[in-house]
Design a protein around this motif. Structure first.
Motif, mmCIF file in Angstrom:
data_model
loop_
_atom_site.group_PDB
_atom_site.id
_atom_site.type_symbol
_atom_site.label_atom_id
_atom_site.label_comp_id
_atom_site.label_asym_id
_atom_site.label_seq_id
_atom_site.Cartn_x
_atom_site.Cartn_y
_atom_site.Cartn_z
ATOM 1 N N ALA A 1 6.345 4.673 -0.881
ATOM 2 C CA ALA A 1 5.947 6.004 -1.313
ATOM 3 C C ALA A 1 5.914 6.174 -2.832
ATOM 4 C CB ALA A 1 6.869 7.051 -0.706
ATOM 5 N N ALA A 2 6.495 5.265 -3.566
ATOM 6 C CA ALA A 2 6.612 5.418 -5.027
ATOM 7 C C ALA A 2 5.252 5.640 -5.682
ATOM 8 C CB ALA A 2 7.273 4.187 -5.625
ATOM 9 N N LYS A 3 5.240 6.511 -6.688
ATOM 10 C CA LYS A 3 4.010 6.771 -7.441
ATOM 11 C C LYS A 3 3.640 5.584 -8.327
ATOM 12 C CE LYS A 3 4.631 11.749 -7.515
ATOM 13 N NZ LYS A 3 4.920 12.920 -8.338
ATOM 14 N N LYS B 1 0.850 -1.183 0.000
ATOM 15 C CA LYS B 1 0.000 0.000 0.000
ATOM 16 C C LYS B 1 0.886 1.234 0.000
ATOM 17 C CE LYS B 1 -4.014 1.330 2.676
ATOM 18 N NZ LYS B 1 -4.754 1.048 3.916
ATOM 19 N N ARG B 2 0.450 2.269 -0.721
ATOM 20 C CA ARG B 2 1.170 3.544 -0.644
ATOM 21 C C ARG B 2 0.954 4.137 0.739
ATOM 22 N NH1 ARG B 2 0.591 8.007 -4.364
ATOM 23 N NH2 ARG B 2 2.780 8.370 -3.928
ATOM 24 N N ILE B 3 1.990 4.684 1.305
ATOM 25 C CA ILE B 3 1.894 5.244 2.653
ATOM 26 C C ILE B 3 0.936 6.426 2.701
ATOM 27 C CG2 ILE B 3 3.900 6.747 2.433
ATOM 28 C CD1 ILE B 3 4.413 5.831 5.486
ATOM 29 N N TYR B 4 0.636 7.009 1.560
ATOM 30 C CA TYR B 4 -0.269 8.153 1.499
ATOM 31 C C TYR B 4 -1.736 7.742 1.610
ATOM 32 C CZ TYR B 4 4.042 10.311 -0.006
ATOM 33 O OH TYR B 4 5.350 10.740 -0.055
ATOM 34 N N GLU B 5 -2.016 6.452 1.500
ATOM 35 C CA GLU B 5 -3.383 5.955 1.677
ATOM 36 C C GLU B 5 -3.677 5.828 3.169
ATOM 37 O OE1 GLU B 5 -4.377 2.483 -0.711
ATOM 38 O OE2 GLU B 5 -2.617 2.911 -1.949
ATOM 39 N N SER B 6 -4.921 6.028 3.532
ATOM 40 C CA SER B 6 -5.315 5.945 4.938
ATOM 41 C C SER B 6 -5.179 4.521 5.463
ATOM 42 C CB SER B 6 -6.764 6.393 5.108
ATOM 43 O OG SER B 6 -6.903 7.728 4.717
ATOM 44 N N PRO B 7 -4.717 4.395 6.700
ATOM 45 C CA PRO B 7 -4.632 3.056 7.304
ATOM 46 C C PRO B 7 -6.025 2.512 7.621
ATOM 47 C CG PRO B 7 -3.933 4.741 8.878
ATOM 48 C CD PRO B 7 -4.216 5.441 7.584
ATOM 49 N N VAL B 8 -6.148 1.192 7.525
ATOM 50 C CA VAL B 8 -7.385 0.498 7.893
ATOM 51 C C VAL B 8 -7.002 -0.694 8.761
ATOM 52 C CG1 VAL B 8 -8.712 1.230 5.849
ATOM 53 C CG2 VAL B 8 -7.378 -0.870 5.762
ATOM 54 N N ALA B 9 -7.963 -1.190 9.509
ATOM 55 C CA ALA B 9 -7.697 -2.302 10.428
ATOM 56 C C ALA B 9 -7.154 -3.530 9.700
ATOM 57 C CB ALA B 9 -8.956 -2.655 11.203
ATOM 58 N N ILE C 1 8.935 0.322 4.110
ATOM 59 C CA ILE C 1 10.110 -0.368 3.569
ATOM 60 C C ILE C 1 10.950 0.519 2.650
ATOM 61 C CG2 ILE C 1 9.149 -2.679 3.801
ATOM 62 C CD1 ILE C 1 8.477 -2.451 0.744
ATOM 63 N N ASP C 2 10.761 1.820 2.734
ATOM 64 C CA ASP C 2 11.566 2.761 1.950
ATOM 65 C C ASP C 2 12.778 3.207 2.754
ATOM 66 O OD1 ASP C 2 9.840 2.651 -0.190
ATOM 67 O OD2 ASP C 2 8.879 4.572 0.230
ATOM 68 N N ARG C 3 13.870 3.432 2.054
ATOM 69 C CA ARG C 3 15.099 3.889 2.719
ATOM 70 C C ARG C 3 14.959 5.345 3.158
ATOM 71 N NH1 ARG C 3 19.833 1.400 3.075
ATOM 72 N NH2 ARG C 3 19.203 -0.140 1.533
ATOM 73 N N LEU C 4 14.238 6.138 2.376
ATOM 74 C CA LEU C 4 14.040 7.559 2.674
ATOM 75 C C LEU C 4 12.648 7.771 3.249
ATOM 76 C CD1 LEU C 4 15.486 8.985 -0.661
ATOM 77 C CD2 LEU C 4 16.689 8.664 1.508
ATOM 78 N N LYS D 1 14.035 0.327 6.920
ATOM 79 C CA LYS D 1 14.665 0.943 5.750
ATOM 80 C C LYS D 1 15.800 0.116 5.169
ATOM 81 C CE LYS D 1 17.062 4.090 8.836
ATOM 82 N NZ LYS D 1 17.221 5.501 9.176
ATOM 83 N N GLU D 2 16.391 -0.753 5.991
ATOM 84 C CA GLU D 2 17.525 -1.550 5.517
ATOM 85 C C GLU D 2 17.134 -2.590 4.469
ATOM 86 O OE1 GLU D 2 16.565 -1.334 8.720
ATOM 87 O OE2 GLU D 2 18.058 0.019 9.573
ATOM 88 N N VAL D 3 15.833 -2.894 4.343
ATOM 89 C CA VAL D 3 15.393 -3.876 3.349
ATOM 90 C C VAL D 3 15.201 -3.233 1.969
ATOM 91 C CG1 VAL D 3 12.870 -3.737 3.601
ATOM 92 C CG2 VAL D 3 13.948 -5.947 3.143
ATOM 93 N N ALA D 4 15.236 -1.932 1.911
ATOM 94 C CA ALA D 4 15.060 -1.220 0.637
ATOM 95 C C ALA D 4 16.279 -1.433 -0.267
ATOM 96 C CB ALA D 4 14.869 0.267 0.906
ATOM 97 N N PRO D 5 16.109 -1.220 -1.562
ATOM 98 C CA PRO D 5 17.261 -1.324 -2.473
ATOM 99 C C PRO D 5 18.357 -0.344 -2.074
ATOM 100 C CG PRO D 5 15.208 -1.102 -3.705
ATOM 101 C CD PRO D 5 14.877 -0.865 -2.273
ATOM 102 N N SER D 6 19.572 -0.697 -2.401
ATOM 103 C CA SER D 6 20.702 0.199 -2.120
ATOM 104 C C SER D 6 20.486 1.531 -2.853
ATOM 105 C CB SER D 6 22.013 -0.435 -2.593
ATOM 106 O OG SER D 6 22.002 -0.552 -4.012
ATOM 107 N N PRO D 7 21.081 2.599 -2.342
ATOM 108 C CA PRO D 7 20.941 3.889 -3.037
ATOM 109 C C PRO D 7 21.397 3.818 -4.494
ATOM 110 C CG PRO D 7 21.857 4.228 -0.857
ATOM 111 C CD PRO D 7 21.811 2.730 -1.080
ATOM 112 N N GLU D 8 22.448 3.050 -4.757
ATOM 113 C CA GLU D 8 22.942 2.935 -6.134
ATOM 114 C C GLU D 8 21.914 2.253 -7.040
ATOM 115 O OE1 GLU D 8 26.040 3.311 -3.175
ATOM 116 O OE2 GLU D 8 24.618 1.675 -3.421
ATOM 117 N N LEU D 9 21.315 1.172 -6.548
ATOM 118 C CA LEU D 9 20.323 0.453 -7.347
ATOM 119 C C LEU D 9 19.065 1.298 -7.539
ATOM 120 C CD1 LEU D 9 19.441 -2.062 -8.869
ATOM 121 C CD2 LEU D 9 18.715 -3.057 -6.672
ATOM 122 N N ARG D 10 18.640 1.966 -6.480
ATOM 123 C CA ARG D 10 17.449 2.812 -6.566
ATOM 124 C C ARG D 10 17.652 3.937 -7.581
ATOM 125 N NH1 ARG D 10 16.294 7.458 -4.153
ATOM 126 N NH2 ARG D 10 18.040 7.291 -2.725
#
Length: 114
Positions: free
Chosen positions: A96-98, A6-14, A22-25, A42-51
């Protein structure tokens, strides 16, 4: 119950259950106090180079998946995420990705749901 995304911008539900960012930033425009997350892994996110290389380019999606899986092999955060998925009836990976089809959350959920 399968792991969902789910995008973090969506409202949480039960039904989200345990919510893991899971984003580094940290996502723009989201206050930490009101983020409704249980864990920021954040450590599970792709490396900055890969991202940076991927840049959510759908044409690079197949190669990105291969490279990201290689990064996950030796990543302790990946092992921790697998354990968390086994401990919770409902687990939602927040990103957070679009682009909702070409991002690391899609791949992580697919791997966890196998």
């Amino acid at each position: 119950m399968p792991v969902s995304i789910k995008r973090i911008y969506e409202s949480p539900v039960a039904q989200d259950g345990y919510r893991i960012l899971i984003d580094r930033l940290w996502p723009r425009g989201i206050k930490k106090e009101s983020a409704a997350i249980d864990l920021w892994l954040k450590e599970v996110a792709p490396s900055p180079e890969l991202r940076t290389w991927f840049n959510h380019d759908p044409e690079k999606w197949t190669t990105f998946q291969k490279k990201y899986k290689l990064e996950l092999k030796n990543n302790p955060a990946w092992r921790a995420l697998r354990q968390l998925a086994g401990q919770h009836k409902a687990l939602t990976l927040l990103f957070a990705a679009k682009d909702e089809k070409h991002n690391h959350a899609v791949l992580l959920a697919r791997l966890l749901n196998k």
